[in-house]
Design a protein around this motif. Structure first.
Motif, mmCIF file in Angstrom:
data_model
loop_
_atom_site.group_PDB
_atom_site.id
_atom_site.type_symbol
_atom_site.label_atom_id
_atom_site.label_comp_id
_atom_site.label_asym_id
_atom_site.label_seq_id
_atom_site.Cartn_x
_atom_site.Cartn_y
_atom_site.Cartn_z
ATOM 1 N N MET A 137 0.960 -1.305 0.098
ATOM 2 C CA MET A 137 -0.066 -0.044 0.042
ATOM 3 C C MET A 137 0.971 1.221 -0.024
ATOM 4 O O MET A 137 1.969 1.388 0.541
ATOM 5 C CB MET A 137 -0.884 0.090 1.092
ATOM 6 C CG MET A 137 -2.200 -1.211 1.204
ATOM 7 S SD MET A 137 -3.248 -0.512 0.096
ATOM 8 C CE MET A 137 -4.063 0.890 1.051
ATOM 9 N N PRO A 138 0.641 2.399 -0.835
ATOM 10 C CA PRO A 138 1.292 3.520 -0.835
ATOM 11 C C PRO A 138 1.239 4.183 0.564
ATOM 12 O O PRO A 138 0.065 4.121 1.012
ATOM 13 C CB PRO A 138 0.689 4.548 -1.961
ATOM 14 C CG PRO A 138 -0.040 3.405 -2.928
ATOM 15 C CD PRO A 138 -0.366 2.346 -1.864
ATOM 16 N N THR A 139 2.304 4.916 1.117
ATOM 17 C CA THR A 139 2.227 5.651 1.931
ATOM 18 C C THR A 139 1.580 6.886 1.937
ATOM 19 O O THR A 139 1.412 7.285 0.632
ATOM 20 C CB THR A 139 3.337 5.912 3.003
ATOM 21 O OG1 THR A 139 4.313 6.337 2.018
ATOM 22 C CG2 THR A 139 4.068 4.470 3.144
ATOM 23 N N ARG A 140 1.289 7.848 2.908
ATOM 24 C CA ARG A 140 0.862 9.134 2.725
ATOM 25 C C ARG A 140 1.733 9.859 1.674
ATOM 26 O O ARG A 140 1.236 10.804 0.911
ATOM 27 C CB ARG A 140 0.613 9.909 4.076
ATOM 28 C CG ARG A 140 -0.389 9.431 5.006
ATOM 29 C CD ARG A 140 -0.243 10.235 6.108
ATOM 30 N NE ARG A 140 -1.492 9.743 7.162
ATOM 31 C CZ ARG A 140 -1.744 10.293 8.270
ATOM 32 N NH1 ARG A 140 -1.344 11.344 8.600
ATOM 33 N NH2 ARG A 140 -2.812 9.762 8.913
ATOM 34 N N THR A 141 2.980 9.768 2.027
ATOM 35 C CA THR A 141 4.123 10.266 0.950
ATOM 36 C C THR A 141 3.942 9.609 -0.438
ATOM 37 O O THR A 141 3.963 10.502 -1.365
ATOM 38 C CB THR A 141 5.542 10.076 1.701
ATOM 39 O OG1 THR A 141 5.648 10.442 2.792
ATOM 40 C CG2 THR A 141 6.581 10.640 0.610
ATOM 41 N N GLY A 142 3.783 8.400 -0.546
ATOM 42 C CA GLY A 142 3.556 7.787 -1.675
ATOM 43 C C GLY A 142 2.106 8.508 -2.432
ATOM 44 O O GLY A 142 2.013 8.687 -3.661
ATOM 45 N N ILE A 143 1.242 8.492 -1.773
ATOM 46 C CA ILE A 143 -0.011 9.058 -2.179
ATOM 47 C C ILE A 143 -0.015 10.417 -2.871
ATOM 48 O O ILE A 143 -0.323 11.006 -3.760
ATOM 49 C CB ILE A 143 -1.174 9.115 -1.058
ATOM 50 C CG1 ILE A 143 -1.426 7.501 -0.908
ATOM 51 C CG2 ILE A 143 -2.542 9.724 -1.577
ATOM 52 C CD1 ILE A 143 -2.520 7.307 0.027
ATOM 53 N N ALA A 144 0.707 11.173 -1.909
ATOM 54 C CA ALA A 144 0.933 12.763 -2.317
ATOM 55 C C ALA A 144 1.788 12.655 -3.470
ATOM 56 O O ALA A 144 1.552 13.671 -4.193
ATOM 57 C CB ALA A 144 1.709 13.562 -1.086
ATOM 58 N N LEU A 145 2.683 11.946 -3.549
ATOM 59 C CA LEU A 145 3.362 11.894 -4.788
ATOM 60 C C LEU A 145 2.751 11.433 -6.115
ATOM 61 O O LEU A 145 2.833 11.920 -7.037
ATOM 62 C CB LEU A 145 4.733 10.870 -4.611
ATOM 63 C CG LEU A 145 5.770 10.925 -5.700
ATOM 64 C CD1 LEU A 145 6.313 12.450 -6.001
ATOM 65 C CD2 LEU A 145 6.881 9.820 -5.581
ATOM 66 N N VAL A 146 1.709 10.645 -6.243
ATOM 67 C CA VAL A 146 0.996 10.073 -7.074
ATOM 68 C C VAL A 146 0.053 11.426 -7.267
ATOM 69 O O VAL A 146 -0.184 11.900 -8.814
ATOM 70 C CB VAL A 146 0.040 9.113 -6.514
ATOM 71 C CG1 VAL A 146 -1.153 8.897 -7.579
ATOM 72 C CG2 VAL A 146 1.040 7.664 -6.350
ATOM 73 N N VAL A 147 -0.317 12.030 -6.340
ATOM 74 C CA VAL A 147 -1.209 13.174 -6.795
ATOM 75 C C VAL A 147 -0.352 14.352 -7.577
ATOM 76 O O VAL A 147 -0.756 14.869 -8.585
ATOM 77 C CB VAL A 147 -1.975 14.002 -5.470
ATOM 78 C CG1 VAL A 147 -2.530 15.280 -5.784
ATOM 79 C CG2 VAL A 147 -3.053 12.668 -5.040
#
Length: 381
Positions: free
Chosen positions: A1-11
């Motif tokens: 699962m993407p972390t919060r940092t990963g989700i922010a990078l996806v956005v």
């Protein structure tokens, strides 16, 4: 699962792609694709679940507040591939303890030790363990739960306290109160345990139940201690004062048990008797919290209406005329009656004055209250 940092990078990557498409900047498209590719690679890196075996032992499971409780964590790699560095999270109540597990070869095993937080009294659950793996950039993580849940009792701290062993309650302003002569009286029937005196078998009950029953007697000549612990919200200035009150109650009960004397604690709607071991009493005190239970007056009125030849100690954080009146009413049933007040100011209300029936001790800390009790009892533990 993407972390919060990963989700922010996806956005951020999607925004770059949209901006590059609308504005015609290929550089933004490159940045967006790089961001999305980094998250995809991070998820792929942690998608492989290691085959590990976790076991944890808490030593000891019962500790006084502030004493160390050590966890011994054993991690084994049961898979065919090396296990990269992994973080194992242990939990004690709401507090989490991260433990980093080093690189393990296939079939390898390592043992790690760490301490749990025991600065707060209470009954806590340690576990379950949760392992977690993250990529080097912290964009994705994977984890799972393992291990058993273990209980940890953090007992209240205790302080030296005198229990008069002579069966007489000393009064510094007058002669000692004479205790009514005691003796051995029937207490209860229980099942036979190897080593019991065969002369104490109760044959009628044995014939009726089909199980060997033993008559258990109680030596009433032993000085008994009854502790009334106020657990009502209105009885204290705050949680800190209640913790000091619990320590005073624990000190009195432990002192009695160590001398082999009977002791009983009544707190709120519950009660516990010390049966030669302070562990059960300390477990009981570890689980106490402030609530809407009866105050000192209610606890005193619920006491048996007979002379017990014992000492009565009431512990609270505030006093009232009703509390003192209730203690004065039951004082003739006991050899000695005392009211210990633990308040932030370290003083009792003006109405709580010492008299011949009830001795009043006011203090801000449990250690101070126990020291004053020792002076009142005329000796040191």
């Amino acid at each position: 699962m993407p972390t919060r940092t990963g989700i922010a990078l996806v956005v951020a990557g999607l925004c770059c792609l949209a901006g590059g498409y609308r504005l015609g900047y290929p550089e933004l498209d490159v940045l967006g694709c790089a961001a999305l590719l980094a998250v995809v690679l991070a998820v792929a890196a942690v998608a492989w679940r290691p085959s590990l075996e976790l076991s944890r032992d808490v030593q000891p499971t019962r500790v006084p507040r502030g004493d160390p409780a050590v966890c011994v964590l054993t991690v084994g790699n049961t898979g065919r591939l090396p296990m990269p560095r992994t973080v194992v999270h242990d939990r004690l109540g709401s507090h989490r303890v991260p433990v980093e597990v080093p690189f393990l070869r296939p079939g390898g095993e390592t043992t790690l030790t760490y301490r749990l937080d025991t600065t707060r009294r209470g009954v806590f659950e340690a576990g379950p363990l949760r392992w977690e793996r993250r990529d080097c950039l912290g964009l994705a993580s994977a984890g799972g739960a393992a291990g058993e849940v273990r209980g940890l009792y953090v007992h209240p701290a205790t302080h030296p306290m005198t229990i008069v062993p002579s069966g007489r309650a000393r009064n510094p302003e007058g002669p000692a109160d004479t205790v009514v002569a005691g003796g051995t009286v029937f207490h209860r029937l229980r099942e036979y345990v190897a080593g019991d005196d065969l002369r104490r078998i109760h044959w009628r009950s044995t014939a009726r139940t089909g199980t060997l029953m033993v008559r258990e007697n109680l030596d009433t000549s032993l000085p008994a201690t009854t502790v009334l612990l106020d657990t009502a919200y209105a009885g204290y200035d705050g949680d800190a004062c209640f913790e000091e009150a619990v320590e005073v109650a624990a000190s009195a009960l432990v002192a009695a048990v160590r001398l082999g004397f009977p002791a009983r604690c009544v707190a709120g709607e519950s009660a516990v008797e010390a049966k030669g071991d302070a562990g059960e009493v300390l477990d009981f005190l570890a689980g106490l919290s402030l609530g809407a239970g009866p105050g000192v007056s209610g606890l005193a009125h619920a006491l048996p209406h007979r002379r017990t030849g014992a000492a009565l100690i009431a512990v609270t954080g505030r006093t009232s005329d009703a509390d003192l009146a209730a203690l004065r009413q039951v004082a003739p049933r006991f050899d000695g009656t005392a009211l210990i007040v633990l308040s932030a100011e370290g003083t009792a209300t003006p109405a709580a004055t010492a008299d011949g029936a009830v001795r009043v001790i006011a203090a801000g800390r449990a250690a101070e209250a126990c020291a004053r009790w020792n002076d009142l009892a005329g000796g040191r533990p």
